[in-house]
Design an enzyme around this catalytic site. Structure first.
Site, mmCIF file in Angstrom:
data_model
loop_
_atom_site.group_PDB
_atom_site.id
_atom_site.type_symbol
_atom_site.label_atom_id
_atom_site.label_comp_id
_atom_site.label_asym_id
_atom_site.label_seq_id
_atom_site.Cartn_x
_atom_site.Cartn_y
_atom_site.Cartn_z
ATOM 1 N N ARG A 45 -31.599 87.751 11.890
ATOM 2 C CA ARG A 45 -31.842 89.034 11.213
ATOM 3 C C ARG A 45 -30.632 89.557 10.618
ATOM 4 N NH1 ARG A 45 -36.613 91.601 14.443
ATOM 5 N NH2 ARG A 45 -35.354 90.637 16.117
ATOM 6 N N ASP A 47 -28.646 93.257 8.893
ATOM 7 C CA ASP A 47 -28.830 94.712 8.836
ATOM 8 C C ASP A 47 -28.553 95.022 7.336
ATOM 9 O OD1 ASP A 47 -29.321 95.156 11.472
ATOM 10 O OD2 ASP A 47 -27.046 95.400 11.770
ATOM 11 N N ARG A 192 -19.898 93.209 14.455
ATOM 12 C CA ARG A 192 -19.176 94.467 13.781
ATOM 13 C C ARG A 192 -18.775 95.253 14.891
ATOM 14 N NH1 ARG A 192 -24.165 97.343 10.851
ATOM 15 N NH2 ARG A 192 -22.800 99.098 10.652
#
Length: 260
Positions: A45, A47, A192
């Site tokens: 998944r 973001d 990230r």
């Protein structure tokens, strides 16, 4: 299916009420081809604002269509920022997420004095010079099996923070600095957060040993800034050889290790 998308105008992958998501668009398009409602599951998944070169999804259907018809029919019903690259029939025990043995991401930084309107949704602008040697040295500490608690989002729901990073490379292409990373799995915001730490080190704002220190303290509150989403791309997921998906010819972690 292998699915490519520009995440700029999506509120992430997962269906949510009142916002536009990749899953929602894809399910609607495939359901029209299948002529019945269906749900899709993905390998990883993403973001809000995150892109994908080759997201892998699976779905169950009673409809009989050729692989070409699944691709062309779905693409006709998709918006311009999503497209199916391929479709392939798999056995009933296949799962896009749980059958994957590795996942790959890349994170792009544009290093130049002025911002680029053309790259604004494809790379994160860094106007300071980055010391790639320092970033590479710091990255080496993250390769291998570690507790990545300092690199996971506070709201991460994964049962274990332990992941095995197969490789973490820092390369330069013209004015782009590209981080390439592959692992057996990733925690929420892990890439990230790693990118944010490496950028700080590359700028000289933190010591090279900071990555090793963060692994030791296992505390996200000490882990620095989470890098913005627009530079992040889901590249692909790897599966056991017998699955034989028609994926793009990227080198897998096992091939990398064999070549090394």
């Amino acid at each position: 299916m292998g699915v490519e998308y520009d995440g700029s105008d999506f509120h992430g992958w997962q269906t949510q009420v009142g916002v536009r998501t990749v899953q929602q668009c894809l399910e609607a398009a495939i359901s029209r081809v299948a002529d019945h409602p269906l749900g899709v599951q993905c390998a990883g998944r993403t973001d809000t604002g995150v892109h994908a070169f080759e997201q892998v999804v699976h779905f169950d259907t009673t409809a009989s269509r050729s692989e070409r018809s699944w691709v062309l029919g779905t693409n006709v019903n998709l918006p311009p920022d999503v497209a199916v690259r391929w479709a392939h029939r798999v056995e009933g025990d296949f799962h896009a997420r749980f059958s994957a043995v590795a996942r790959h991401y890349r994170y792009q930084l544009q290093v130049r004095r002025t911002r680029s309107p053309l790259a604004r949704n494809r790379a994160v602008w860094v106007h300071d010079a980055l010391d790639l040697a320092r970033m590479r040295e710091a990255a080496r500490a993250l390769v291998g099996e570690h507790d990545f608690s300092s690199f996971r989002a506070v709201a991460c729901q994964a049962k274990s923070p332990v992941r095995r990073v197969h490789y973490l490379e820092v390369d330069a292409e013209d004015d782009l600095v590209i981080l390439r990373i592959g692992a057996n799995g990733f925690l929420h915001h892990m890439v990230r957060n790693i990118a944010g730490v490496l950028v700080a080190i590359g700028r000289g704002e933190a010591e090279v040993g900071w990555t090793r220190e963060l692994l030791a303290v296992r505390d996200r509150t000490l882990g620095g800034v989470t890098a913005p989403p627009q530079g992040l791309f889901f590249v692909r997921a790897d599966y056991p050889e017998h699955v034989a998906l028609p994926q793009a010819a990227y080198r897998t972690p096992l091939q990398r290790l064999a070549a090394d």
